[in-house]
Design an enzyme around this catalytic site. Structure first.
Site, PDB file in Angstrom:
ATOM      1  N   ASP A 172      -9.454 -58.049  -5.788  1.00  0.00           N
ATOM      2  CA  ASP A 172      -9.104 -56.744  -6.361  1.00  0.00           C
ATOM      3  C   ASP A 172      -8.048 -56.905  -7.454  1.00  0.00           C
ATOM      4  O   ASP A 172      -8.040 -56.163  -8.431  1.00  0.00           O
ATOM      5  CB  ASP A 172      -8.610 -55.801  -5.257  1.00  0.00           C
ATOM      6  CG  ASP A 172      -8.816 -54.339  -5.664  1.00  0.00           C
ATOM      7  OD1 ASP A 172      -9.924 -53.999  -6.128  1.00  0.00           O
ATOM      8  OD2 ASP A 172      -7.877 -53.537  -5.537  1.00  0.00           O
ATOM      9  N   CYS A 186     -13.994 -45.280  -9.472  1.00  0.00           N
ATOM     10  CA  CYS A 186     -12.895 -46.128  -8.998  1.00  0.00           C
ATOM     11  C   CYS A 186     -11.739 -45.253  -8.535  1.00  0.00           C
ATOM     12  O   CYS A 186     -11.166 -45.484  -7.468  1.00  0.00           O
ATOM     13  CB  CYS A 186     -12.364 -47.051 -10.092  1.00  0.00           C
ATOM     14  SG  CYS A 186     -13.613 -47.672 -11.198  1.00  0.00           S
ATOM     15  N   TYR A 193     -11.453 -44.035  -4.323  1.00  0.00           N
ATOM     16  CA  TYR A 193     -10.273 -44.576  -3.618  1.00  0.00           C
ATOM     17  C   TYR A 193      -9.394 -43.439  -3.091  1.00  0.00           C
ATOM     18  O   TYR A 193      -8.812 -43.540  -2.014  1.00  0.00           O
ATOM     19  CB  TYR A 193      -9.464 -45.506  -4.538  1.00  0.00           C
ATOM     20  CG  TYR A 193      -9.820 -46.957  -4.321  1.00  0.00           C
ATOM     21  CD1 TYR A 193     -11.150 -47.387  -4.425  1.00  0.00           C
ATOM     22  CD2 TYR A 193      -8.864 -47.916  -4.009  1.00  0.00           C
ATOM     23  CE1 TYR A 193     -11.487 -48.720  -4.226  1.00  0.00           C
ATOM     24  CE2 TYR A 193      -9.202 -49.244  -3.800  1.00  0.00           C
ATOM     25  CZ  TYR A 193     -10.510 -49.641  -3.911  1.00  0.00           C
ATOM     26  OH  TYR A 193     -10.849 -50.959  -3.704  1.00  0.00           O
ATOM     27  N   TYR A 229      -3.070 -45.011  -1.564  1.00  0.00           N
ATOM     28  CA  TYR A 229      -4.256 -44.331  -2.087  1.00  0.00           C
ATOM     29  C   TYR A 229      -4.415 -42.901  -1.576  1.00  0.00           C
ATOM     30  O   TYR A 229      -5.242 -42.154  -2.113  1.00  0.00           O
ATOM     31  CB  TYR A 229      -5.503 -45.190  -1.837  1.00  0.00           C
ATOM     32  CG  TYR A 229      -5.478 -46.443  -2.694  1.00  0.00           C
ATOM     33  CD1 TYR A 229      -5.588 -46.351  -4.086  1.00  0.00           C
ATOM     34  CD2 TYR A 229      -5.274 -47.704  -2.139  1.00  0.00           C
ATOM     35  CE1 TYR A 229      -5.519 -47.475  -4.882  1.00  0.00           C
ATOM     36  CE2 TYR A 229      -5.217 -48.842  -2.922  1.00  0.00           C
ATOM     37  CZ  TYR A 229      -5.333 -48.727  -4.300  1.00  0.00           C
ATOM     38  OH  TYR A 229      -5.263 -49.847  -5.100  1.00  0.00           O
ATOM     39  N   GLU A 240     -18.873 -49.989  -6.363  1.00  0.00           N
ATOM     40  CA  GLU A 240     -17.774 -49.814  -5.406  1.00  0.00           C
ATOM     41  C   GLU A 240     -18.193 -50.298  -4.019  1.00  0.00           C
ATOM     42  O   GLU A 240     -17.475 -51.050  -3.368  1.00  0.00           O
ATOM     43  CB  GLU A 240     -17.328 -48.339  -5.347  1.00  0.00           C
ATOM     44  CG  GLU A 240     -16.408 -47.918  -6.486  1.00  0.00           C
ATOM     45  CD  GLU A 240     -15.082 -48.662  -6.484  1.00  0.00           C
ATOM     46  OE1 GLU A 240     -14.544 -48.947  -5.407  1.00  0.00           O
ATOM     47  OE2 GLU A 240     -14.582 -48.981  -7.579  1.00  0.00           O
TER      48      GLU A 240
END
Ligand SMILES: Cc1ncc(CN)c(N)n1
Length: 226
Positions: free
Chosen positions: A44, A135, A139, A165, A207
């Site tokens: 990541d 994205c 999240y 997040y 994702e």
């Protein structure tokens, strides 16, 4: 109906898959194997280096100073806050910053980040925004979903991830991206909208593929450049 609501309705199966993936579920339950999380963190981090460049490109492609400043602020937040979380996790897992930056990207990391960069470099600001929307939005939704699980936000290994997040600040950034997408989609032709939908669907699929890559520890089948 707004364009982003239309996207979520039309691609709800692909969207739900990002939330239902075992990596995400086990992260929330606190049962995720630490090795899988370690692998995810490294990949990541590499992904975020390219992802951050999308925001720099957004500032270049913006046609007003306000949007330009917002992309600039987001670039700063990714480099310092989001990647700061990864650097702090890396320290916890005994990975140096040098190791992080020099790690080899997996095939999925490379495919996903290069797909986004291709859309951003060759397309309009709307195409760039469609590439990064899943994205930020997925999240945020995952963070909020996991925070509801008792103990998830306080978990010694994964709590910091959940708190970041699900935070109000991250939610505001995701909502900014949703509003920008809706504004940029206004008045677009059918062909243009179809192109935006395809980009949104593909990065949504990526994702889930990224979670799967981390869960399975998928690297190249042969050889290594490091
Ligand atoms: C793969 C991926 N997608 C989205 C995010 C949230 N910026 C992330 N950190 N990594």
């Amino acid at each position: 109906m707004s364009f982003t609501q239309h996207l979520i309705d039309k691609y709800q199966d692909a969207w739900r898959q990002t939330q239902l993936h075992p990596f995400v579920q086990e992260l929330g339950q606190g049962t995720l194997d630490r090795e899988k999380f370690r692998f995810y963190m490294i990949q990541d981090y590499l992904y975020l280096i390219d992802y951050a460049k999308l925001f720099a490109l957004g500032a270049v492609k913006a046609t007003d100073l306000k949007t330009m400043g917002e992309f600039g602020a987001l670039l700063h937040s990714i480099l310092h806050e989001e990647m700061g979380l990864h650097r702090s996790y890396a320290a916890q897992f005994g990975i140096t910053e040098e190791e992080l930056e020099k790690a080899e990207p997996s095939p999925i990391t490379l495919a996903y980040s290069h797909y986004m960069l291709h859309a951003a470099q060759n397309g309009s600001l709307a195409e760039l925004t469609a590439a990064l929307l899943p994205c930020m939005w997925s999240y945020w939704e995952i963070g909020v979903m996991l925070k509801e699980i008792p103990g998830a936000a306080d978990h010694p290994d994964y709590g910091e991830w959940v708190r970041m997040y699900s935070s109000e600040e991250f939610g505001e950034l995701a909502q900014w991206c949703i509003r920008l997408m809706d504004r940029l989609a206004e008045g677009k032709s059918g062909d243009d909208l179809a192109r935006l939908e395809t980009i949104f669907l593909n990065t949504t699929r990526y994702e889930t593929m990224f979670w799967e890559m981390a869960y399975q520890g998928q690297m190249w089948p042969v050889g290594s450049s490091t």
